[in-house]
Design an enzyme around this catalytic site. Structure first.
Site, PDB file in Angstrom:
ATOM      1  N   SER A 124       0.834  -1.205   0.000  1.00 19.83           N
ATOM      2  CA  SER A 124       0.000   0.000   0.000  1.00 19.83           C
ATOM      3  C   SER A 124       0.862   1.246   0.000  1.00 19.83           C
ATOM      4  O   SER A 124       1.964   1.250   0.561  1.00 19.83           O
ATOM      5  CB  SER A 124      -0.853  -0.035   1.273  1.00 19.83           C
ATOM      6  N   TYR A 148      -1.924  -0.774  10.885  1.00 19.08           N
ATOM      7  CA  TYR A 148      -2.166  -1.355   9.549  1.00 19.08           C
ATOM      8  C   TYR A 148      -0.968  -1.093   8.646  1.00 19.08           C
ATOM      9  O   TYR A 148      -0.420  -2.017   8.026  1.00 19.08           O
ATOM     10  CB  TYR A 148      -3.443  -0.762   8.923  1.00 19.08           C
ATOM     11  N   LYS A 152       1.922  -3.745   6.922  1.00 19.87           N
ATOM     12  CA  LYS A 152       2.301  -3.863   5.501  1.00 19.87           C
ATOM     13  C   LYS A 152       3.811  -3.671   5.352  1.00 19.87           C
ATOM     14  O   LYS A 152       4.472  -4.390   4.593  1.00 19.87           O
ATOM     15  CB  LYS A 152       1.550  -2.820   4.667  1.00 19.87           C
ATOM     16  N   PHE A 177      -2.292   2.730  -4.636  1.00 14.13           N
ATOM     17  CA  PHE A 177      -2.740   4.026  -4.142  1.00 14.13           C
ATOM     18  C   PHE A 177      -4.230   3.868  -3.744  1.00 14.13           C
ATOM     19  O   PHE A 177      -4.513   2.993  -2.932  1.00 14.13           O
ATOM     20  CB  PHE A 177      -2.358   5.132  -5.143  1.00 14.13           C
ATOM     21  N   PHE A 217     -13.383  15.496   5.785  1.00 12.78           N
ATOM     22  CA  PHE A 217     -12.431  15.614   6.894  1.00 12.78           C
ATOM     23  C   PHE A 217     -11.379  16.688   6.616  1.00 12.78           C
ATOM     24  O   PHE A 217     -10.273  16.390   6.186  1.00 12.78           O
ATOM     25  CB  PHE A 217     -11.757  14.265   7.145  1.00 12.78           C
TER      26      PHE A 217
HETATM   27  P1  NAD Z   1     -11.026  -7.053   0.966  1.00 13.59           P
HETATM   28  O1  NAD Z   1     -11.278  -7.063   2.432  1.00 13.59           O
HETATM   29  O2  NAD Z   1     -12.174  -6.807   0.067  1.00 13.59           O
HETATM   30  O3  NAD Z   1     -10.337  -8.436   0.516  1.00 13.59           O
HETATM   31  C1  NAD Z   1      -9.484  -9.154   1.368  1.00 13.59           C
HETATM   32  C2  NAD Z   1      -9.982 -10.594   1.378  1.00 13.59           C
HETATM   33  O4  NAD Z   1      -9.123 -11.365   2.221  1.00 13.59           O
HETATM   34  C3  NAD Z   1     -11.403 -10.723   1.919  1.00 13.59           C
HETATM   35  O5  NAD Z   1     -12.178 -11.482   1.024  1.00 13.59           O
HETATM   36  C4  NAD Z   1     -11.222 -11.455   3.252  1.00 13.59           C
HETATM   37  O6  NAD Z   1     -12.326 -12.294   3.541  1.00 13.59           O
HETATM   38  C5  NAD Z   1      -9.935 -12.219   3.009  1.00 13.59           C
HETATM   39  N1  NAD Z   1      -9.163 -12.521   4.227  1.00 13.59           N
HETATM   40  C6  NAD Z   1      -8.864 -11.688   5.246  1.00 13.59           C
HETATM   41  N2  NAD Z   1      -8.136 -12.333   6.163  1.00 13.59           N
HETATM   42  C7  NAD Z   1      -7.951 -13.606   5.709  1.00 13.59           C
HETATM   43  C8  NAD Z   1      -7.281 -14.743   6.220  1.00 13.59           C
HETATM   44  N3  NAD Z   1      -6.661 -14.712   7.409  1.00 13.59           N
HETATM   45  N4  NAD Z   1      -7.288 -15.880   5.490  1.00 13.59           N
HETATM   46  C9  NAD Z   1      -7.930 -15.926   4.295  1.00 13.59           C
HETATM   47  N5  NAD Z   1      -8.599 -14.887   3.773  1.00 13.59           N
HETATM   48  C10 NAD Z   1      -8.605 -13.733   4.471  1.00 13.59           C
HETATM   49  O7  NAD Z   1      -9.861  -6.000   0.692  1.00 13.59           O
HETATM   50  P2  NAD Z   1      -9.273  -5.447  -0.678  1.00 13.59           P
HETATM   51  O8  NAD Z   1      -9.615  -4.012  -0.754  1.00 13.59           O
HETATM   52  O9  NAD Z   1      -9.615  -6.350  -1.781  1.00 13.59           O
HETATM   53  O10 NAD Z   1      -7.716  -5.527  -0.353  1.00 13.59           O
HETATM   54  C11 NAD Z   1      -6.907  -6.614  -0.771  1.00 13.59           C
HETATM   55  C12 NAD Z   1      -5.492  -6.375  -0.273  1.00 13.59           C
HETATM   56  O11 NAD Z   1      -5.021  -5.127  -0.780  1.00 13.59           O
HETATM   57  C13 NAD Z   1      -5.362  -6.309   1.245  1.00 13.59           C
HETATM   58  O12 NAD Z   1      -4.183  -6.971   1.642  1.00 13.59           O
HETATM   59  C14 NAD Z   1      -5.256  -4.808   1.523  1.00 13.59           C
HETATM   60  O13 NAD Z   1      -4.537  -4.541   2.698  1.00 13.59           O
HETATM   61  C15 NAD Z   1      -4.509  -4.336   0.286  1.00 13.59           C
HETATM   62  N6  NAD Z   1      -4.739  -2.912  -0.021  1.00 13.59           N
HETATM   63  C16 NAD Z   1      -6.035  -2.466  -0.157  1.00 13.59           C
HETATM   64  C17 NAD Z   1      -6.262  -1.098  -0.394  1.00 13.59           C
HETATM   65  C18 NAD Z   1      -7.671  -0.563  -0.500  1.00 13.59           C
HETATM   66  O14 NAD Z   1      -7.864   0.654  -0.289  1.00 13.59           O
HETATM   67  N7  NAD Z   1      -8.680  -1.368  -0.839  1.00 13.59           N
HETATM   68  C19 NAD Z   1      -5.179  -0.211  -0.526  1.00 13.59           C
HETATM   69  C20 NAD Z   1      -3.882  -0.717  -0.415  1.00 13.59           C
HETATM   70  C21 NAD Z   1      -3.672  -2.082  -0.152  1.00 13.59           C
HETATM   71  N1  UFG Z   2     -12.430  11.386   3.443  1.00 14.73           N
HETATM   72  C1  UFG Z   2     -13.439  12.242   3.846  1.00 14.73           C
HETATM   73  N2  UFG Z   2     -14.570  11.689   4.370  1.00 14.73           N
HETATM   74  C2  UFG Z   2     -14.751  10.341   4.510  1.00 14.73           C
HETATM   75  C3  UFG Z   2     -13.707   9.480   4.100  1.00 14.73           C
HETATM   76  C4  UFG Z   2     -12.556  10.044   3.585  1.00 14.73           C
HETATM   77  O1  UFG Z   2     -13.316  13.468   3.744  1.00 14.73           O
HETATM   78  O2  UFG Z   2     -15.802   9.920   5.016  1.00 14.73           O
HETATM   79  C5  UFG Z   2     -11.198  11.962   2.848  1.00 14.73           C
HETATM   80  C6  UFG Z   2      -9.936  11.655   3.629  1.00 14.73           C
HETATM   81  O3  UFG Z   2      -9.746  12.631   4.637  1.00 14.73           O
HETATM   82  C7  UFG Z   2      -8.886  11.692   2.521  1.00 14.73           C
HETATM   83  C8  UFG Z   2      -9.638  11.179   1.292  1.00 14.73           C
HETATM   84  O4  UFG Z   2     -11.026  11.359   1.577  1.00 14.73           O
HETATM   85  O5  UFG Z   2      -8.491  13.023   2.270  1.00 14.73           O
HETATM   86  C9  UFG Z   2      -9.386   9.694   1.001  1.00 14.73           C
HETATM   87  O6  UFG Z   2      -9.650   8.957   2.177  1.00 14.73           O
HETATM   88  P1  UFG Z   2      -9.769   7.348   2.151  1.00 14.73           P
HETATM   89  O7  UFG Z   2     -10.105   6.916   3.537  1.00 14.73           O
HETATM   90  O8  UFG Z   2     -10.668   6.931   1.062  1.00 14.73           O
HETATM   91  O9  UFG Z   2      -8.313   6.885   1.724  1.00 14.73           O
HETATM   92  P2  UFG Z   2      -6.900   7.120   2.437  1.00 14.73           P
HETATM   93  O10 UFG Z   2      -6.023   7.786   1.429  1.00 14.73           O
HETATM   94  O11 UFG Z   2      -7.035   7.752   3.756  1.00 14.73           O
HETATM   95  O12 UFG Z   2      -6.404   5.637   2.705  1.00 14.73           O
HETATM   96  C10 UFG Z   2      -6.570   4.593   1.747  1.00 14.73           C
HETATM   97  C11 UFG Z   2      -6.727   3.271   2.496  1.00 14.73           C
HETATM   98  C12 UFG Z   2      -5.449   2.939   3.207  1.00 14.73           C
HETATM   99  C13 UFG Z   2      -4.338   2.896   2.214  1.00 14.73           C
HETATM  100  C14 UFG Z   2      -4.245   4.219   1.488  1.00 14.73           C
HETATM  101  C15 UFG Z   2      -3.190   4.173   0.427  1.00 14.73           C
HETATM  102  O13 UFG Z   2      -7.773   3.363   3.445  1.00 14.73           O
HETATM  103  O14 UFG Z   2      -5.562   1.673   3.780  1.00 14.73           O
HETATM  104  O15 UFG Z   2      -5.491   4.532   0.886  1.00 14.73           O
HETATM  105  O16 UFG Z   2      -3.379   3.059  -0.383  1.00 14.73           O
HETATM  106  F1  UFG Z   2      -3.195   2.659   2.858  1.00 14.73           F
END
Ligand code: NAD
Ligand code: UFG
Length: 337
Positions: A124, A148, A152, A177, A217
């Site tokens: 991430s 979190y 990572k 991102f 926010f």
């Molecule tokens: P998600 O929660 O939709 O998908 C994750 C999946 O993993 C889920 O289906 C969950 O049931 C499964 N899971 C969780 N723990 C498990 C375990 N112990 N064993 C087996 N399965 C398990 O999330 P996503 O948005 O698809 O994210 C996927 C990956 O990408 C994650 O590792 C997350 O940290 C990373 N990531 C996500 C974002 C984002 O904003 N969505 C940003 C950066 C990184």
């Molecule tokens: N925001 C609001 N109101 C909300 C939610 C978010 O104003 O209800 C704003 C936040 O302050 C920020 C922007 O919208 O300025 C994006 O916020 P997100 O929560 O959607 O995303 P972040 O960039 O904070 O974080 C996300 C994931 C993290 C990940 C990161 C980079 O939540 O886990 O992107 O990949 F690490």
């Protein structure tokens, strides 16, 4: 290639399964369904005509992984399974270290036992902490601002040490991102449980009438309109980034690191207004105090992924918002509806 997709029922994993199938690969999904539903597999089948093999279980469970590798001779692994809620990670840090760090180590151990040495890991942009400047390049210093992010970063560092000790392995760390959007069929999308933490799912739930208004926010950041700026990337572009990494690097030993972003920053109000235009309705909002731990601006320099993987994001903001709205309006209650 036959590819094990951990967390393949989740948001990014399910879209990646579709792209894998479309490009002739065979995904095998494992997931414990703690943050997803089995109906996702029906939707993948509906879109592609192919139902991926699925085994329900936990990446922390060694005997389960042994069974998976004994059942399926996979060539490579894409490891999405993990927990991702920043706020929850502050309250329950051990849960996050257990799943995101121990789960990853357990997976690697069982891959090694099964003689599989090719891994793509979901990292991430959070590993950059508060960057000194934007756009962010892969060699910027890393830092964590919450458990979190630290989970990572720890997983990345463990994987680096492991690859150093096992130089025949190919390990690719993909730093996402802000993934948004949904499949253009309207059949798959993001289905957060409870109150969404992320911006676009929250906006979409306001637009569909599930929530009254968005809290913005902070509007006093040093950005053009004072609200936070992020690099929103369509989930299908992100999925294609994994395919590019698989095609180019699955058999290239080394540790490979890439930003997956568009290189474009958009503010909270940009996203809100884009959504209003697509959904053709006002989205009520109020300005709230800054959220703890948020940064002003975060967007990628995606040049490295383009040069090495031949990948770049294609879908624009309009498409991200249209696809999100199609998914949300067809499935107002997500997969549970
Ligand atoms: P998600 O929660 O939709 O998908 C994750 C999946 O993993 C889920 O289906 C969950 O049931 C499964 N899971 C969780 N723990 C498990 C375990 N112990 N064993 C087996 N399965 C398990 O999330 P996503 O948005 O698809 O994210 C996927 C990956 O990408 C994650 O590792 C997350 O940290 C990373 N990531 C996500 C974002 C984002 O904003 N969505 C940003 C950066 C990184
Ligand atoms: N925001 C609001 N109101 C909300 C939610 C978010 O104003 O209800 C704003 C936040 O302050 C920020 C922007 O919208 O300025 C994006 O916020 P997100 O929560 O959607 O995303 P972040 O960039 O904070 O974080 C996300 C994931 C993290 C990940 C990161 C980079 O939540 O886990 O992107 O990949 F690490």
């Amino acid at each position: 290639m036959k590819v094990l997709v951990t967390g393949g029922a989740g948001y990014i994993g399910s879209h990646t399964c579709i792209q894998l199938i479309k490009h002739g690969h065979t995904p095998v999904v494992i997931d414990n369904l703690c943050n997803s539903k089995a109906v996702v597999l029906d939707r993948i089948e509906c879109v592609t005509g192919t139902r991926p093999a699925f085994m329900q279980g936990d990446v922390r469970d060694s005997s389960f992984l042994k069974r998976v590798f004994a059942t399926h001779a996979v060539d490579s692994v894409i490891h999405f399974a993990g927990l991702k809620a920043v706020g929850e990670s502050v309250e329950k840090p051990l849960k996050y270290y257990d799943t995101n760090v121990s789960g990853t180590l357990n997976l690697v151990r069982e891959m090694q036992a099964a003689n599989i040495n090719s891994l793509i890991f979901s990292s991430s942009a959070t590993v950059y902490g508060e960057p000194a400047s934007v756009p962010i390049q892969e060699d910027f210093p890393t830092a964590a601002t919450n458990p979190y992010g630290r989970s990572k970063l720890m997983a990345e560092e463990c994987l680096r040490d492991f690859q150093h000790a096992n130089p025949d392995w190919s390990i690719t760390l993909l730093r996402y991102f802000n993934p948004v959007g949904a499949h253009d069929s309207g059949l798959l999308g993001e289905d957060p449980q409870g109150t969404p933490n992320n911006l676009l799912p929250f906006v979409a739930q306001v637009a569909v009438g599930r929530r009254e208004k968005l809290g913005v926010f902070g509007n006093d950041y040093p950005t053009p309109d004072g609200t936070g700026v992020r690099d929103y990337i369509h989930v299908v572009d992100l999925a294609d980034g994994h395919l590019a990494a698989l095609d180019k690097l699955a058999y290239q030993a080394g540790i490979h690191v890439f930003n997956l972003g568009t290189g474009q920053g958009h503010s909270v109000l940009d996203m809100l207004h884009a959504f209003e235009a697509v959904a053709k309705r006002p989205i009520p909002y109020e300005i709230k105090p800054r959220r703890a731990g948020d940064i002003a601006e975060c967007y990628a320099d995606p040049a490295c992924a383009k040069a090495t993987l031949g990948w770049s994001a294609k879908k624009d903001l309009q498409t991200m918002v249209e696809d999100t709205w199609r998914w949300q309006s067809k499935n107002p209650n997500g997969y549970g509806g």
